[in-house]
Design a protein around this motif. Structure first.
Motif, PDB file in Angstrom:
ATOM      1  N   THR A   9       0.838  -1.200   0.000  1.00 28.68           N
ATOM      2  CA  THR A   9       0.000   0.000   0.000  1.00 28.68           C
ATOM      3  C   THR A   9       0.875   1.253   0.000  1.00 28.68           C
ATOM      4  OG1 THR A   9      -0.109   0.149   2.410  1.00 28.68           O
ATOM      5  CG2 THR A   9      -1.791  -1.213   1.321  1.00 28.68           C
ATOM      6  N   LEU A  10       0.321   2.315  -0.568  1.00 25.05           N
ATOM      7  CA  LEU A  10       1.062   3.577  -0.612  1.00 25.05           C
ATOM      8  C   LEU A  10       1.234   4.146   0.794  1.00 25.05           C
ATOM      9  CD1 LEU A  10      -0.462   5.268  -3.788  1.00 25.05           C
ATOM     10  CD2 LEU A  10       1.673   4.024  -3.574  1.00 25.05           C
ATOM     11  N   LEU A  11       0.264   3.870   1.671  1.00 25.84           N
ATOM     12  CA  LEU A  11       0.401   4.310   3.073  1.00 25.84           C
ATOM     13  C   LEU A  11       1.648   3.697   3.699  1.00 25.84           C
ATOM     14  CD1 LEU A  11      -3.086   4.188   4.854  1.00 25.84           C
ATOM     15  CD2 LEU A  11      -1.612   6.165   4.547  1.00 25.84           C
ATOM     16  N   ALA A  12       1.822   2.381   3.471  1.00 24.75           N
ATOM     17  CA  ALA A  12       2.988   1.682   4.037  1.00 24.75           C
ATOM     18  C   ALA A  12       4.280   2.229   3.448  1.00 24.75           C
ATOM     19  CB  ALA A  12       2.872   0.186   3.764  1.00 24.75           C
ATOM     20  N   LYS A  13       4.259   2.461   2.135  1.00 24.72           N
ATOM     21  CA  LYS A  13       5.479   2.966   1.478  1.00 24.72           C
ATOM     22  C   LYS A  13       5.830   4.365   1.976  1.00 24.72           C
ATOM     23  CE  LYS A  13       5.314   0.492  -2.873  1.00 24.72           C
ATOM     24  NZ  LYS A  13       5.084   0.603  -4.291  1.00 24.72           N
ATOM     25  N   ASN A  14       4.805   5.211   2.105  1.00 20.13           N
ATOM     26  CA  ASN A  14       5.057   6.583   2.579  1.00 20.13           C
ATOM     27  C   ASN A  14       5.619   6.574   3.998  1.00 20.13           C
ATOM     28  OD1 ASN A  14       4.060   7.411   0.165  1.00 20.13           O
ATOM     29  ND2 ASN A  14       2.188   8.335   0.936  1.00 20.13           N
ATOM     30  N   ALA A  15       5.059   5.687   4.845  1.00 22.59           N
ATOM     31  CA  ALA A  15       5.550   5.582   6.224  1.00 22.59           C
ATOM     32  C   ALA A  15       6.997   5.115   6.234  1.00 22.59           C
ATOM     33  CB  ALA A  15       4.672   4.604   7.008  1.00 22.59           C
ATOM     34  N   GLN A  16       7.314   4.161   5.347  1.00 24.09           N
ATOM     35  CA  GLN A  16       8.678   3.625   5.251  1.00 24.09           C
ATOM     36  C   GLN A  16       9.643   4.710   4.800  1.00 24.09           C
ATOM     37  OE1 GLN A  16       9.179   0.479   6.255  1.00 24.09           O
ATOM     38  NE2 GLN A  16      11.367   0.794   6.073  1.00 24.09           N
ATOM     39  N   GLN A  17       9.208   5.511   3.822  1.00 27.40           N
ATOM     40  CA  GLN A  17      10.085   6.580   3.301  1.00 27.40           C
ATOM     41  C   GLN A  17      10.400   7.621   4.374  1.00 27.40           C
ATOM     42  OE1 GLN A  17       7.953   7.856  -0.176  1.00 27.40           O
ATOM     43  NE2 GLN A  17       8.958   6.378  -1.501  1.00 27.40           N
ATOM     44  N   LYS A  18       9.407   7.870   5.254  1.00 26.94           N
ATOM     45  CA  LYS A  18       9.646   8.849   6.324  1.00 26.94           C
ATOM     46  C   LYS A  18      10.709   8.333   7.290  1.00 26.94           C
ATOM     47  CE  LYS A  18       5.100  11.006   6.218  1.00 26.94           C
ATOM     48  NZ  LYS A  18       3.728  10.950   6.777  1.00 26.94           N
ATOM     49  N   LYS A  19      10.698   7.001   7.511  1.00 27.86           N
ATOM     50  CA  LYS A  19      11.695   6.392   8.411  1.00 27.86           C
ATOM     51  C   LYS A  19      13.075   6.403   7.773  1.00 27.86           C
ATOM     52  CE  LYS A  19       8.576   3.073  10.595  1.00 27.86           C
ATOM     53  NZ  LYS A  19       8.233   1.650  10.591  1.00 27.86           N
ATOM     54  N   ASN A  20      13.133   6.006   6.495  1.00 31.24           N
ATOM     55  CA  ASN A  20      14.426   5.892   5.805  1.00 31.24           C
ATOM     56  C   ASN A  20      14.678   7.138   4.967  1.00 31.24           C
ATOM     57  OD1 ASN A  20      14.231   3.324   6.813  1.00 31.24           O
ATOM     58  ND2 ASN A  20      13.499   2.447   4.904  1.00 31.24           N
ATOM     59  N   LEU A  21      15.272   8.130   5.601  1.00 28.27           N
ATOM     60  CA  LEU A  21      15.478   9.390   4.883  1.00 28.27           C
ATOM     61  C   LEU A  21      16.631   9.279   3.879  1.00 28.27           C
ATOM     62  CD1 LEU A  21      14.918  11.855   7.856  1.00 28.27           C
ATOM     63  CD2 LEU A  21      13.346  11.344   5.991  1.00 28.27           C
ATOM     64  N   GLY A  22      17.652   8.514   4.247  1.00 29.84           N
ATOM     65  CA  GLY A  22      18.811   8.387   3.347  1.00 29.84           C
ATOM     66  C   GLY A  22      18.569   7.340   2.275  1.00 29.84           C
ATOM     67  N   PRO A  23      19.520   7.199   1.342  1.00 27.66           N
ATOM     68  CA  PRO A  23      19.387   6.154   0.317  1.00 27.66           C
ATOM     69  C   PRO A  23      19.476   4.760   0.939  1.00 27.66           C
ATOM     70  CG  PRO A  23      21.537   7.232   0.163  1.00 27.66           C
ATOM     71  CD  PRO A  23      20.750   7.983   1.174  1.00 27.66           C
ATOM     72  N   SER A  24      18.815   3.807   0.329  1.00 32.47           N
ATOM     73  CA  SER A  24      18.835   2.431   0.832  1.00 32.47           C
ATOM     74  C   SER A  24      20.193   1.788   0.528  1.00 32.47           C
ATOM     75  CB  SER A  24      17.730   1.613   0.157  1.00 32.47           C
ATOM     76  OG  SER A  24      18.029   1.461  -1.216  1.00 32.47           O
ATOM     77  N   ARG A  25      20.418   0.622   1.135  1.00 29.50           N
ATOM     78  CA  ARG A  25      21.684  -0.096   0.878  1.00 29.50           C
ATOM     79  C   ARG A  25      21.812  -0.449  -0.602  1.00 29.50           C
ATOM     80  NH1 ARG A  25      24.483  -3.843   5.236  1.00 29.50           N
ATOM     81  NH2 ARG A  25      24.748  -2.259   6.816  1.00 29.50           N
ATOM     82  N   ALA A  26      20.674  -0.847  -1.197  1.00 29.13           N
ATOM     83  CA  ALA A  26      20.705  -1.212  -2.620  1.00 29.13           C
ATOM     84  C   ALA A  26      21.120  -0.008  -3.466  1.00 29.13           C
ATOM     85  CB  ALA A  26      19.336  -1.716  -3.062  1.00 29.13           C
ATOM     86  N   GLU A  27      20.616   1.177  -3.123  1.00 34.77           N
ATOM     87  CA  GLU A  27      20.962   2.393  -3.886  1.00 34.77           C
ATOM     88  C   GLU A  27      22.435   2.764  -3.703  1.00 34.77           C
ATOM     89  OE1 GLU A  27      16.645   4.697  -3.944  1.00 34.77           O
ATOM     90  OE2 GLU A  27      17.918   4.840  -2.178  1.00 34.77           O
TER      91      GLU A  27
END
Length: 776
Positions: free
Chosen positions: A253-271
């Protein structure tokens, strides 16, 4: 497992006592390993006791061999005896590994593998890790040297234990020092394949993604790889550069993704890992060369029979093939140094010509890995940098030259397939390569001006001629395309794709990916010339044939066809004229409508296209447009107010904030498009009032408008996010994003006296608009 490892024995008190003793040893070992106290490894048990228990416990002498191995691998030993001890252990484990991978997997999971279990329980895995890593841990000036054969045996045994005994791979994955150390072994050609396979297995279960920048001397390691090693390294890279949940991206869900993005402000390990790779000099260039290399450039002879048995235990065709190809390479090198007369090879009975199908499959497996890595990089944060490199290194013309002979070749009867699969299985390398190729094209074209590299010079001239004839300006990207980087030959890659698309069987799994790849070429600002280029090649008729005449049942394929049809027809009066010519009976039109109405989530982009096109055509005074408007069944149908309201009502009803995903959020945007066009004509109050009446007819007042209010509040949170790219909404609708924002604000106005505010149409008794969104 302990009982299984101990094994059953005939009756008799003495034997039972021996079994109890064996089981007791196993229990103590397992307890010691888990607690770290007491008995933790087989070497702590006396030789006499092990000998006494071995036969009855059916340990096959493994604990005794491990004890000898331990004694011969202490820091000052020369490891000379280790090799012969491992040669005794290895067949016992490889036999079980072969049984595991050749048996039906389900049955294998239920089986037990006493040899590998015993080997691990008596500390074999930890001992081999110690032996491998010891030279790196010793501080003496004179480093110990382990022979390549010993390393190979250690890795091979570790791999066999991993696949047969649960938990071993995870345990190794937790040892970050060992995982990073394994990468250093890849510098050695002789141990490369075993190392690569073990790393791939370990990374597949590792909870936390490794950071590529932690690998010692990564750039020099990669530059030391030959092309075959680099392709195999891509198998490993795939795990390190892909986001873990990419496969089910649409389901989150976009809600879950948005919440995740707020937690992970920096680039992910994959990035971060993607950026690390792009900083390696020449990396992308070598991948492009590998992806476009012709099959004939691979070598043709190999003394592979003697190594086949050894590699059969690994039973991964990619690696079996690599073993064969590696031997082929070595022989080719030897023959070129020993003698310039290649005919000498033919006189050696042990040397055999590699079958062409095997060479092709080898190349296909390499290209699979390479295309996957390029595709992931194309979708990452450094997309423009990757695009520039891929264009410069002529990946697209190279793939165009491989299209007929390798990528879309016909299956040959002798083609090698993965173990336990058949040629038409979705996992077969042939099929996976086609899908990977189509995904790459989709990523390459999507909203990027480089998409015109998919054409050849003649086809680019055709686009210019279409624009000239229609008296419209040429698209800048066409004018600016570097002609030296486009496809060569009679047809470009896009045209070749259209040709195979038309021949594809109705039930083919490729139809979805083909439609997606072509649709991505049309995405972005609508280009009349691009649409006409495809219309002239019969694409519209082909799509309609699939939707109406073959009455396609696959939801995924239907969605991809509706999306493609929407991009192909948007604002294009010629396309609507062609549509009407094909859908020339009420019966055909009814089938078409049934397909649209059967799943509005799948067809909403087409509904949006028809709505936008109708609005534009109604504002034009062209005779040709007026003629098509009056004749076209589709436009006449959508021009009915009741039909537009019906679509709007259903679009709002099938989505809710908690269930919004990347896949269905388009329904919200399509409903907004209908209301924005109504607002332009000052009909917004009428639409909202009609929605209110429809609610009452359904005997559930407020349920649609409350839901819509929540959806629009989420829309503001989601699309007004500073990181969000709003150009897609502008390009797909030709409505400025400012107008989108204004319309949402007006609809969400709290003023109950405003005729354009949703709250004005919800009775106070049914108001339910102040709830916060929570991720469920």
């Amino acid at each position: 497992m302990a009982a299984a490892a101990a094994g059953p024995g005939p009756g008799g008190g003495g034997r039972r006592g021996a079994r109890r003793g064996a089981a007791n040893i196993l229990a103590q070992l397992r307890h010691g390993q888990l607690s770290g106290r007491g008995l933790t490894r087989g070497a702590q048990i006396t030789e006499a006791l092990l000998k006494e228990r071995d036969k009855q416990a059916k340990w096959n002498g493994i604990p005794l061999l491990l004890q000898k191995l331990y004694e011969n691998s202490h820091p000052n030993s020369d490891f000379s005896q280790c090799q012969s001890i491992l040669k005794e252990i290895s067949p016992l484990l490889s036999m079980e590994a072969m049984a595991f991978v050749t048996e039906d997997r389900k049955a294998a999971q239920e089986s037990t593998f006493p040899n590998t279990y015993t080997f691990d329980l008596f500390g074999g895995v930890d001992l081999l890790v110690e032996i491998l890593m010891r030279p790196t841990l010793i501080t003496q000036k004179k480093k110990q040297k382990i022979s390549d054969d010993l390393i190979k045996d250690c890795l091979s045994i570790l791999y066999n234990t991993c696949i047969c005994t649960e938990g071993v791979t995870k345990r190794l994955a937790e040892r970050n020092d060992f995982v990073l150390f394994l990468f250093t072994l890849m510098t050695n050609k002789k141990t490369f394949l075993q190392t690569a396979t073990l790393i791939e297995d370990i990374l597949g279960v590792k909870k936390e993604m490794i950071q590529l920048e932690d690998i010692p001397n990564l750039a020099s390691l990669v530059s030391s790889f030959d092309q075959q090693q680099l392709a195999n390294f891509c198998r490993i890279l795939a795990v390190t550069i892909s986001e873990l949940d990419t496969g089910s991206d649409d389901k989150h869900t976009l809600l879950a993704k948005n919440a995740q993005q707020k937690k992970n402000l920096g680039p992910s390990r994959a990035e971060v890992n993607q950026a690390t790779l792009l900083n390696i000099p020449g990396f992308v260039e070598r991948l492009c060369k590998l992806a476009t290399r012709k099959v004939s450039e691979t070598t043709g002879t190999s003394n592979f029979l003697q190594e086949l048995e050894e590699w059969y235990t690994w039973l991964d065709n990619a690696l079996v093939l690599d073993a064969l190809m590696r031997v082929a390479n070595e022989e080719a090198e030897q023959s070129s140094t020993e003698s310039s007369d290649e005919s000498g090879l033919a006189n050696t009975s042990t040397r055999t010509q590699l079958p062409q199908s095997m060479k092709i499959m080898h190349e296909i497996m390499y290209k699979l890995e390479v295309l996957y890595v390029l595709c992931v990089l194309l979708m990452g944060r450094q997309r423009n940098q990757v695009h520039k490199m891929i264009a410069e290194f002529k990946l697209i013309p190279g793939l165009n030259n491989l299209f007929d002979k390798l990528i879309w070749r016909k299956h040959s009867a002798s083609a090698l397939v993965l173990h336990g699969h058949n040629q038409n299985c979705d996992c077969s390398p042939d099929i996976t390569l086609k899908i990977q190729f189509l995904r790459l094209l989709q990523s390459f074209s999507d909203h990027h001006e480089n998409k015109y590299l998919l054409l050849n010079s003649q086809e680019l001239n055709e686009l210019s001629a279409i624009a000239l004839k229609a008296n419209i300006p040429e698209v800048d990207a066409v004018v600016n395309t570097d002609r030296s980087l486009v496809c060569d030959g009679k047809r470009g890659l896009l045209t070749r794709l259209l040709q195979v698309m038309k021949k594809e069987p109705a039930e083919s799994s490729f139809r979805f990916w083909q439609a997606r790849a072509v649709e991505s070429f049309l995405r972005g600002a609508t280009s009349y010339a691009d649409q006409m280029f495809l219309l002239k090649r019969g694409l519209l008729e082909h799509i309609l044939y699939c939707i109406v005449d073959s009455e396609c049942k696959s939801r995924d394929v239907l969605q991809s066809y509706f999306d493609l049809l929407g991009e192909l027809m948007k604002f294009n009066i010629d396309a609507f004229k062609r549509f009407n010519k094909y859908i020339n009976t009420d019966e055909k039109f009814q089938i078409f409508l049934n397909q649209i109405n059967s799943s509005l989530v799948d067809s909403n982009m087409l509904v949006r296209c028809i709505t936008l096109s109708l609005d534009r055509f109604e504002n034009q005074s062209d005779i040709k447009v007026a003629e098509v408007l009056s004749e076209c069944r589709l436009l006449s149908y959508m021009s009915q107010m009741s039909m537009r309201m019906s679509f709007l009502f259903r679009l709002i009803n099938i989505i809710h904030v908690q269930t919004l995903t990347q896949e269905n959020v388009s329904c919200l945007n399509t409903s907004l498009v209908i209301l924005m066009l109504a607002r332009r004509k000052d009909k917004l109050p009428f639409y909202l009032h009609t929605l209110q009446e429809m609610e009452y007819t359904e005997k559930y007042p407020g349920f649609i408008l409350n839901n819509f209010h929540s959806l629009l509040r989420f829309w503001q949170q989601h699309y007004l996010n500073k990181d969000k790219d709003s150009t897609c909404l502008e390009n797909s609708s030709c409505i400025s994003f400012t107008y989108w924002k204004e319309t949402v604000s007006i609809l969400l106005s709290p003023d109950r006296t405003s005729p354009c505010a949703i709250v004005s149409y919800i009775d106070e008794a049914y108001m339910d608009i102040d709830r916060d969104f929570t991720e469920e």
